[in-house]
Scaffold this active site. Structure first.
Site, PDB file in Angstrom:
ATOM      1  N   ARG A   1       1.311  -1.328  -0.169  1.00 22.79           N
ATOM      2  CA  ARG A   1       0.174  -0.014   0.060  1.00 22.79           C
ATOM      3  C   ARG A   1       0.761   1.277  -0.250  1.00 22.79           C
ATOM      4  O   ARG A   1       1.949   1.165   0.170  1.00 22.79           O
ATOM      5  CB  ARG A   1      -1.289  -0.001   0.692  1.00 22.79           C
ATOM      6  CG  ARG A   1      -1.704  -0.978   1.396  1.00 22.79           C
ATOM      7  CD  ARG A   1      -3.132  -1.004   2.060  1.00 22.79           C
ATOM      8  NE  ARG A   1      -3.222   0.150   2.206  1.00 22.79           N
ATOM      9  CZ  ARG A   1      -4.537   0.344   2.751  1.00 22.79           C
ATOM     10  NH1 ARG A   1      -5.059  -0.703   4.448  1.00 22.79           N
ATOM     11  NH2 ARG A   1      -5.676   1.171   2.894  1.00 22.79           N
TER      12      ARG A   1
ATOM     13  N   ASP B   1     -15.516   2.806   2.613  1.00 25.16           N
ATOM     14  CA  ASP B   1     -14.616   1.134   3.270  1.00 25.16           C
ATOM     15  C   ASP B   1     -16.316  -0.113   3.233  1.00 25.16           C
ATOM     16  O   ASP B   1     -16.586  -0.778   3.123  1.00 25.16           O
ATOM     17  CB  ASP B   1     -14.732   1.187   4.645  1.00 25.16           C
ATOM     18  CG  ASP B   1     -13.444   1.999   4.821  1.00 25.16           C
ATOM     19  OD1 ASP B   1     -12.382   1.762   3.931  1.00 25.16           O
ATOM     20  OD2 ASP B   1     -13.244   2.099   5.858  1.00 25.16           O
TER      21      ASP B   1
HETATM   22  C1  S3P Z   1     -10.319   5.229   7.734  1.00 28.68           C
HETATM   23  C2  S3P Z   1      -9.816   6.070   6.883  1.00 28.68           C
HETATM   24  C3  S3P Z   1      -9.599   5.281   5.748  1.00 28.68           C
HETATM   25  C4  S3P Z   1     -10.620   3.967   5.938  1.00 28.68           C
HETATM   26  C5  S3P Z   1      -9.897   3.289   6.308  1.00 28.68           C
HETATM   27  C6  S3P Z   1      -9.919   4.382   8.472  1.00 28.68           C
HETATM   28  C7  S3P Z   1      -9.571   6.349   9.535  1.00 28.68           C
HETATM   29  O1  S3P Z   1      -9.246   5.077   4.709  1.00 28.68           O
HETATM   30  O2  S3P Z   1     -10.624   3.796   4.472  1.00 28.68           O
HETATM   31  O3  S3P Z   1      -9.966   1.895   6.948  1.00 28.68           O
HETATM   32  O4  S3P Z   1      -9.566   5.374  10.481  1.00 28.68           O
HETATM   33  O5  S3P Z   1      -9.007   7.093   8.761  1.00 28.68           O
HETATM   34  P1  S3P Z   1      -8.381   6.904   4.045  1.00 28.68           P
HETATM   35  O6  S3P Z   1      -7.787   7.706   5.148  1.00 28.68           O
HETATM   36  O7  S3P Z   1      -7.150   6.203   2.928  1.00 28.68           O
HETATM   37  O8  S3P Z   1      -9.516   7.268   3.212  1.00 28.68           O
END
Ligand code: S3P
Length: 435
Positions: A120, A317
């Site tokens: 990632r 998500d």
């Molecule tokens: C999250 C933000 C989201 C989400 C992840 C949890 C968080 O990701 O997809 O499961 O807790 O801040 P991104 O910030 O990459 O959008």
């Protein structure tokens, strides 16, 4: 571990789902920097959260569980370099939030992850972080393993989020807590604000104002954070699985207790309502600064809709599970603006298309949009899903199997332990048949 999900005759009952994963990570990290003893009730006990807690313990934070399950964090103590690697498992949130939080200390740490996390992208966090302070991150192509050499100097910093990422926003905010520096973040597209709410909850000098293009968040660091007591609500991203399962399985009527309904997280509920799901919010209340409700949902015939790209941050998500709902709906569902799905725990864009096709659903795509053709009948099923260490893909296709004509098989459900450890037993207790 392989699992097969077979047709259910209906899901019924009242259930509690695991606590919110995003809020649990933040509660552990922010309480580690608050001066004194904080208590956390209902912390999610899943693999992702254990990665965050273990990393914090390795740098010197005392975290203990009391006999009644409450977690005690003794924060504000001196922090040191960990003597062994920080293993982040499958958890992007642990990695990115800790990059931010730990980069402001003069320590060195090696971050490692599992096969999924090691693919990632981390440069989206590292690039702005190394401008806001003089920390250094050495890696091959911006992927884990990454060695972090923390900062000796932190500066005032102003930044406009290029993508609506709460992990990026939170990493930058958390990197500006300890030293007397100002952090200003412009947020053109709003995304989950749990970090801002929690920092406010423990007395940080943080303001969120609206401007012409979105929100502007201003944080003045260097003030002592007050220790706090927090109770964590159920995770809407986990509640989405029983909610969709009940909406697509005839003879279902369930109530999911204590679900966080932060307005920046409920895109899934708005979407389901637009698709015609019978859904009720009961007993709305505020717990530790976050809105919460019980959610009741009955089976109903859903209708296809277009989900606009602007809604993506509030349900980022939930696309795998809404895609399952769409495949039972009557008519076409178009999900737009899905580029971020390609860099989640797996390439969810691909996983949705392949998984639906493998279960007899007609599904097309272009660059960032997916079109799902529902015909108002149960899809055939019989798909064999390769979950690729992605908990939400594994859970979504197990839900699909509850209402397809034939079973759906998921090759490996071990990743579900990252967010929803009791998924199989909970679903089987309300009428699912996962074996
Ligand atoms: C999250 C933000 C989201 C989400 C992840 C949890 C968080 O990701 O997809 O499961 O807790 O801040 P991104 O910030 O990459 O959008």
């Amino acid at each position: 571990m392989k699992k097969i999900s077979k047709h259910s005759n209906g899901l019924n009952g009242t259930l509690s789902i695991p606590s919110d994963k995003s809020i649990s990570h933040r509660a552990l990290i922010i309480s580690s920097f608050a001066k004194g003893i904080s208590t956390i009730k209902n912390l999610l006990e899943s693999e992702d959260i254990i990665c965050t807690a273990t990393a914090l313990k390795k740098i010197g934070i005392e975290i203990e569980k009391k006999f009644d399950g409450t977690i005690i964090v003794k924060g504000g103590t001196s922090i040191h370099s960990p003597s062994t690697d920080l293993y982040m498992g499958n958890s992007g949130t642990s990695t990115r939030l800790l990059f931010g939080a730990l980069s402001q200390f003069d320590i060195t740490a090696n971050f490692m992850g599992d096969q999924s996390l090691s693919k990632r992208p981390m440069n989206r966090i590292i690039d702005p972080l190394t401008k806001r302070n003089d920390s250094r991150f050495s890696s091959k192509n911006g992927n884990l393993p990454i060695k972090m050499i923390g900062a000796k100097k932190t500066f005032d910093y102003e930044y406009t989020l290029p993508i609506p990422s709460a992990q990026l926003k939170s990493a930058l905010l958390l990197s500006g807590i300890i030293h007397p520096v100002k952090t200003i973040i412009h947020e053109p597209e709003l995304c989950r604000d749990h970090t801002e709410r929690m920092l406010l909850h423990c007395g940080a000098n943080i303001q969120v104002k609206k401007d012409l293009i979105g929100n502007v968040i201003t944080l003045q660091g260097g003030l002592d954070l007050k220790p706090f007591n927090i109770e964590i609500p159920g995770d809407i991203s986990s509640a989405a699985f029983p909610i969709v399962a009940a909406a697509i399985t005839p003879n279902s009527n369930i109530t999911v207790r204590n679900v966080g309904i932060n307005p920046l997280r409920i895109g899934i509920l708005d979407t389901l309502q637009e698709m015609g799901a019978k859904l009720e919010y009961l007993n709305k209340r505020i717990i530790s600064g976050e809105p919460v409700a019980d959610i009741r949902v009955f089976y109903s015939q859903l209708t296809g809709i277009t989900i606009p790209a602007e809604r993506a941050p509030s349900m980022i998500d939930e696309y795998p599970i809404i895609a399952i709902a769409a495949s039972f709906a009557k008519g076409k569902t178009i999900m737009k603006g899905l580029s971020e799905l390609k860099v989640k725990e797996s390439n969810r864009f691909e996983a949705i298309v392949n998984g639906l096709r493998g279960n007899g659903v007609q599904c097309n795509y272009n660059d960032n949009d997916i079109e799902i053709q529902g015909n108002g009948k149960n899809p055939c099923g019989l798909g064999k899903i390769n979950a690729k260490l992605d908990h939400r893909i594994a859970m979504s296709f197990l839900v699909m199997g509850m209402a397809t004509e034939n079973p759906v098989e998921v090759d490996d459900i071990s990743s579900i332990a990252t967010s929803f450890p009791n998924f199989v037993s909970l679903f089987n207790s309300i009428g699912a048949c996962i074996t």
